[in-house]
Structures are given as C-alpha cells and as structure tokens.
Design a protein around this motif. Structure first.
Motif, short mmCIF file in Angstrom:
data_model
loop_
_atom_site.label_atom_id
_atom_site.label_comp_id
_atom_site.label_asym_id
_atom_site.label_seq_id
_atom_site.Cartn_x
_atom_site.Cartn_y
_atom_site.Cartn_z
N THR A 152 0.85 -1.19 0.00
CA THR A 152 0.00 0.00 0.00
C THR A 152 0.88 1.23 0.00
OG1 THR A 152 -1.69 -1.19 1.22
CG2 THR A 152 -1.83 1.21 1.21
N ASP A 153 0.70 2.07 -0.97
CA ASP A 153 1.48 3.28 -1.08
C ASP A 153 0.85 4.37 -0.22
OD1 ASP A 153 1.88 6.04 -2.87
OD2 ASP A 153 3.66 4.78 -2.69
N GLU A 154 1.63 4.91 0.72
CA GLU A 154 1.09 5.90 1.65
C GLU A 154 0.61 7.15 0.93
OE1 GLU A 154 2.53 8.54 5.53
OE2 GLU A 154 3.83 7.00 4.65
N ALA A 155 1.38 7.57 -0.09
CA ALA A 155 0.99 8.77 -0.83
C ALA A 155 -0.33 8.56 -1.57
CB ALA A 155 2.08 9.15 -1.83
N GLU A 156 -0.52 7.36 -2.13
CA GLU A 156 -1.77 7.08 -2.84
C GLU A 156 -2.95 7.05 -1.87
OE1 GLU A 156 -3.63 3.72 -5.91
OE2 GLU A 156 -1.57 3.56 -5.18
N THR A 157 -2.75 6.47 -0.69
CA THR A 157 -3.81 6.45 0.31
C THR A 157 -4.21 7.86 0.74
OG1 THR A 157 -3.02 4.31 1.14
CG2 THR A 157 -4.44 5.59 2.60
N ARG A 158 -3.20 8.70 0.95
CA ARG A 158 -3.48 10.08 1.34
C ARG A 158 -4.18 10.84 0.22
NH1 ARG A 158 1.16 11.13 2.79
NH2 ARG A 158 1.98 12.14 0.93
N ARG A 159 -3.77 10.59 -1.02
CA ARG A 159 -4.39 11.26 -2.16
C ARG A 159 -5.86 10.87 -2.27
NH1 ARG A 159 -0.78 10.25 -5.60
NH2 ARG A 159 -1.58 8.31 -6.45
N ASN A 160 -6.17 9.59 -2.13
CA ASN A 160 -7.56 9.14 -2.21
C ASN A 160 -8.41 9.75 -1.09
OD1 ASN A 160 -6.98 7.57 -4.45
ND2 ASN A 160 -6.57 5.73 -3.25
N ALA A 161 -7.83 9.87 0.11
CA ALA A 161 -8.57 10.48 1.21
C ALA A 161 -8.82 11.95 0.94
CB ALA A 161 -7.78 10.31 2.51
N ARG A 162 -7.83 12.64 0.35
CA ARG A 162 -8.00 14.04 -0.02
C ARG A 162 -9.12 14.19 -1.05
NH1 ARG A 162 -6.11 18.34 2.87
NH2 ARG A 162 -3.89 18.20 3.38
N ILE A 163 -9.15 13.33 -2.05
CA ILE A 163 -10.18 13.39 -3.08
C ILE A 163 -11.57 13.20 -2.47
CG2 ILE A 163 -11.12 12.18 -5.10
CD1 ILE A 163 -8.24 11.63 -5.97
N GLU A 164 -11.69 12.23 -1.58
CA GLU A 164 -12.99 11.97 -0.93
C GLU A 164 -13.45 13.17 -0.12
OE1 GLU A 164 -15.01 8.97 2.37
OE2 GLU A 164 -12.94 8.65 1.71
N ALA A 165 -12.54 13.73 0.70
CA ALA A 165 -12.90 14.86 1.56
C ALA A 165 -13.29 16.08 0.75
CB ALA A 165 -11.74 15.18 2.50
N LEU A 166 -12.51 16.41 -0.29
CA LEU A 166 -12.81 17.60 -1.10
C LEU A 166 -14.10 17.40 -1.89
CD1 LEU A 166 -11.93 20.39 -1.99
CD2 LEU A 166 -10.54 19.34 -3.78
N ALA A 167 -14.38 16.17 -2.33
CA ALA A 167 -15.62 15.91 -3.06
C ALA A 167 -16.83 16.20 -2.19
CB ALA A 167 -15.65 14.47 -3.56
N TYR A 168 -16.77 15.81 -0.92
CA TYR A 168 -17.89 16.10 -0.02
C TYR A 168 -18.05 17.61 0.18
CZ TYR A 168 -17.80 11.12 1.10
OH TYR A 168 -17.83 9.76 1.03
#
Length: 540
Positions: free
Chosen positions: A188-204
């Motif tokens: 699991t790439d930490e940067a990819e996990t953080r990026r996906n969390a950022r996308i989810e939060a900003l989408a909301y």
C-alpha cells in the motif's frame, strides 16, 4: 501493487529459459536416437557452417537477457512510488519481450540445424543403452532443477517419457510451486492512500452526497482543508501563507509541477459530477433501451425476425428449414464537451463555495443535454425504410388529432396490439404502459389514469394502474404518445462509450491565462431502431 507476483513471474520465466538452455544436439539425439559424440560434430560441421558458434552466441545473449530481467526485478522496493515501480515493470516487460524474440530465433535456428542433421550422412551410431542413459541424465537434471519429487523423476525415466514432454511437466511443476510458495503481498502506497482520502474529503465539500455512515476515517482528517491547504501540502510548503502573493505562488507551483494537487482537484470534481449526474432522471430513459458503444464508428442494430413458425413433422421424419428475416438501423456515439474558466481570484480566495455553485448544476445540465438530444434527433427520426418512426405507413400514427380520453387511448392500444413482426406475424404482446405528453397535456393524462371510485359500472376507470403518465418539456403543444415498458420492446437505443459511463472533468492550466480551465466531456449516442413499439396522436 503486487511486487511479489512480478517476482514470481520473473522466477518462472528464468526457469523456463534454463530448461530450454539444453543444447539442441543433445535434445535431438535423445529424442531421435542419434548419437552426438564430439567427432560427429566435427563431421557435420562441413554441412552446417558456424552452427555451434552461432547458437552458442545466441544462447549467451539469452542468458544475459535473463540476468538483466532478474536484476531489474531486484530494483523494486516496498517504499518505491507507483510511478517508479511501473517504469521498472515496463523495462522488465521489454527485456522479457526481447528474450522471447531471441528464444524464437534460437528455436528457428535449431529447427534448421535439425533438418540439416537429418539430411547429413550418418557417420556414427549410438547403442540403445547409451541413448537411454543420455535421456535419463537429461530428465534427472531438469527434474532436479525444477524441484520435482524423486519418485516423479524416476517414473518418467521408467515410462520412457520424451525430453520435450518432461520439460513441459517440469515447467508446470515450477509454475505451480512458485504460486503456492509465494503468496501475494499488497504494498500500500502511503501517498496514494493520502491522495484518495483528499479526493474523498474535497468531493464532499464540493457537494457530493455524504454516505449514511459518513466520510471514511482517512477522509475525516481533511474535511476542513481548502484548496490552498491541499496545494501547500502537495508542494511541501511549511507554515501558513502570509499574503496573496504567497498563496498564488503555492497554487502556481502545485499546478505546474508533478505534485498531487491537479489529480486531487480533478478527482474530487469528477466524483462530485458523477454523483450529481446519477441523481438526474431524464424521461427518455423510461422509453428507450440502453446499449453502450465499443468505439466511435457507426454501429449496426440488427432487427431479427421471428423464429420460423413450427410445422408438423410428417411420417418420413424430415424437418423443414426456415429462415430468419433481418433489418438494420445505424447508431453512433459522439463526443461532446464544454469548457469554463476558473479565475485566479477564485483560486486565491480559496472559494470552494463558488466552485460548488458551478458544479451544482453540471449533473442536471448534462442530463438535460441528453434529454434535448434524444427528443430532437431520435424521437421521430428517419428509419432505414426512409420513413419517420411515427408515420401512417407504420400504422402507429392517429389519422386525426384528438384529446386524451378513454376512446382515443383505446384506439392507440388497439393499433399497437395489431402491429406485425418483420415476418408479418402478430406480436405476442405489445401493450402500452406509459403515456408520454408535454406540459400542456400532462394534466389530462393524469386525470385519465387517476384512481377514482366509480359510481356505476359504466364509469369504471379501465386505465387506472395500467398507464403511467410522464411529461417532458421537450414535447411542445398537444401531441401525446403511448409506449410499452422498454424491457418488453422499444423503438429507441441510447448508450455511452464503453468505459466512460458518466461525464468527466479535465483540469488544465492554459498558457498565457491566469487561473485554470475546466472542461466537461461526455460521450453519448442515441437513435431510433424500430417503429412497432409506440403510437402517436397529434393531439386536439
């Protein structure tokens, strides 16, 4: 990314190369019972010039490629970025492709040499005992390298299994052994996990509907961050920007470098747009069937006729053949797009509310575009016979306009029931379930199907529960239509380009302009394919 799987494949390929590295003369001798002593090669060299040197050099090159492939795999590390890992994987695949090509050339060369050997004069023979010993030694060598059980190797020797057949068994054993002893390990790439969390939060924050359980645990920590905070983290900025110039500098660096900022912004906007688009329900989907398109070329929609009607089998037992009648219509998906500018002022102000306002209507706007496109181009389009969908020759158009009432609807229902198939057979069922109108006549349609307790048997509403009234602003005036459930039959098809089942957003930074450009792109197609499943009345 499953790095261990790549290692497993590389190990298997390396073993395959090792198995095939047995020299061609030895294999040929073992499988064809021809001796191959050193003096034999000296005699045959006059018939096959440079054979040994050429094949040996090619095999040496193949060994080097195998070593390069193994070394390339060793470059993969658990903490490596996905981009770097994909680059190494591509280089590894290129090396394997080159090795496969060289292996084919070696095989071709060996086939040529084998043919020359068969045509060469025999100068020596080997005893059956020597041939059997050579085959046993080769099988033992290959089986040991593959890690096979001693009993399996001995059984192959006793049952006189050929060299080629045993090589295939050894390779299969090696492959299954690698799969069993090398379990997959997901890195699991930490940067990819953080990026996906950022996308989810900003989408909301941009208006995507929140799930019942709320944001994920990873996204909760970013729910209060705006564009400037995301851009600052993407470029590694420490502290808080003190003025507008620093804010613009952060946004500019984030947009024009290889940071995650463009991907996060684009991903969140796409997620928001898809969610809003999914909520829209254009009316054309209630009367048309969906069929996606593989590419942008015109697609032919075939209309097959009835299965030939059954006939009695006579005493001679002969079954008569029938034919299928076909018709066809042509449909095509087209690409549509529109761009808008996101101003420099909006970005510096970190005004997510303004972006949310822009996106709030995007989903419904794209659905409205589909609605307009369908009713303007497909509802009464021309078919392959040169006539429009609703035409007197198709027996689906009322001779004179009339208001919506029991009598006129009954006439339409009877006309649909009398439609014939391509083979001029009656349809098994073609009953209307939808009455489609414009805004001017929707009330009359609703009154027709309203469930009212009748005072007498003569005033019973026979269409209550049978028809569903639907209206669209794309139908002007008083025309109204009857349609069956599209699952039972439909005159229309609509669809997307496969893989692009929703509108998508692309973010760009145009040269010579401040701010950003945001384009919405959509691949959509619709059209008419039949005329039997509907009826039109021009209206009073």
């Amino acid at each position: 990314m499953k790095i261990s799987n790549v290692l497993a494949v590389a190990c298997t390929l390396a073993f395959a190369v090792l198995l095939f590295s047995v020299s061609a003369p030895d294999v040929f001798a073992a499988s064809h019972h021809v001796s191959a002593p050193a003096s034999w090669f000296g005699d045959i060299s006059s018939h096959i010039p440079h054979f040994a040197a050429t094949v040996a050099a090619m095999r040496a090159d193949l060994d080097k490629l195998t070593q390069r492939a193994a070394a390339k795999i060793e470059e993969l590390k658990d903490d490596m970025s996905p981009e770097a890992a994909r680059a190494i994987a591509k280089e590894h695949a290129d090396i394997l492709a080159e090795a496969e090509t060289l292996r084919g050339e070696i095989k071709t060369k060996e086939d040529e040499e084998a043919a020359a050997i068969r045509n060469a004069p025999a100068t020596a023979t080997q005893t059956p005992e020597a041939i059997a010993a050579t085959r046993a030694a080769d099988i033992l060598d290959m089986g040991t390298r593959a890690g096979m059980e001693t009993a399996a190797i001995q059984e192959a020797i006793r049952t006189n299994v050929g060299i080629d057949a045993f090589r295939a068994q050894a390779f299969d054993h090696m492959a299954s052994r690698t799969a069993q002893t090398s379990p997959s390990r997901v890195v699991t790439d930490e940067a990819e996990t953080r990026r996906n969390a950022r996308i989810e939060a900003l989408a909301y924050r941009l208006g995507a509907p929140l799930p019942a359980a709320g944001p994920s645990g990873a996204a909760r920590g970013y729910m209060s961050d705006g564009l400037v905070a995301i851009a600052a983290e993407a470029v590694g900025y420490r502290g808080f920007p003190r003025n507008a110039r620093e804010v613009e500098d952060i946004l500019t660096r984030a947009a024009h470098t290889t940071s995650d900022f463009p991907a996060i912004l684009e991903g969140s906007i796409n997620r928001t747009l898809e969610a809003r688009y999914a909520l829209a329900q254009p009316t054309y989907r209630r009367i048309a069937r969906q069929r996606n398109f593989r590419d942008f070329r015109p697609h032919t929609s075939l209309k097959t006729g009835d299965f030939p009607m059954l006939k009695q089998v006579l005493e001679d037992g002969e079954i008569k053949y029938g034919t299928l009648t076909e018709g066809k219509e042509t449909l095509q998906v087209l690409s549509y797009a529109r761009a808008i500018a996101v101003s420099r002022q909006l970005m510096i102000n970190d005004d997510l509310g303004a972006i949310q306002d822009m996106l709030s209507s995007y989903g419904s706007t794209v659905a409205l575009f589909e609605e307009i496109t369908f009713y303007s181009s497909a509802l009464n389009a021309k078919l392959a016979d040169g006539q429009t969908v609703f035409h007197a020759s198709h027996n689906n158009l009322a001779g004179a306009g009339a208001a919506i009432d029991v009598t006129t609807v009954s006439n339409g229902r009877a006309a649909m029931a009398k439609q014939k198939s391509l083979d001029d057979n009656p349809l098994l069922s073609n009953s209307p379930s939808i009455i489609l109108t414009g805004p001017d006549t929707i009330t009359a349609a609703e009154m027709l199907v309203a469930s009212i307790t009748p005072a007498t048997a003569q005033t019973v509403n026979i269409f209550s529960g049978r028809l569903t009234p639907i209206d669209t602003a794309q139908i002007a005036g008083n025309p109204w239509y009857l349609f069956p459930n599209p699952e039972a039959g439909s005159n229309y098809r609509w669809g997307y380009l496969e893989g692009y089942e929703a509108p998508r957003v692309r973010i760009e930074n145009p040269f010579g302009r401040q701010g950003m450009a945001m384009s919405v792109e959509h691949d959509f197609g619709c059209g008419a394919v039949d005329y039997r499943f509907g009826w039109k009345n021009p209206g009073a």
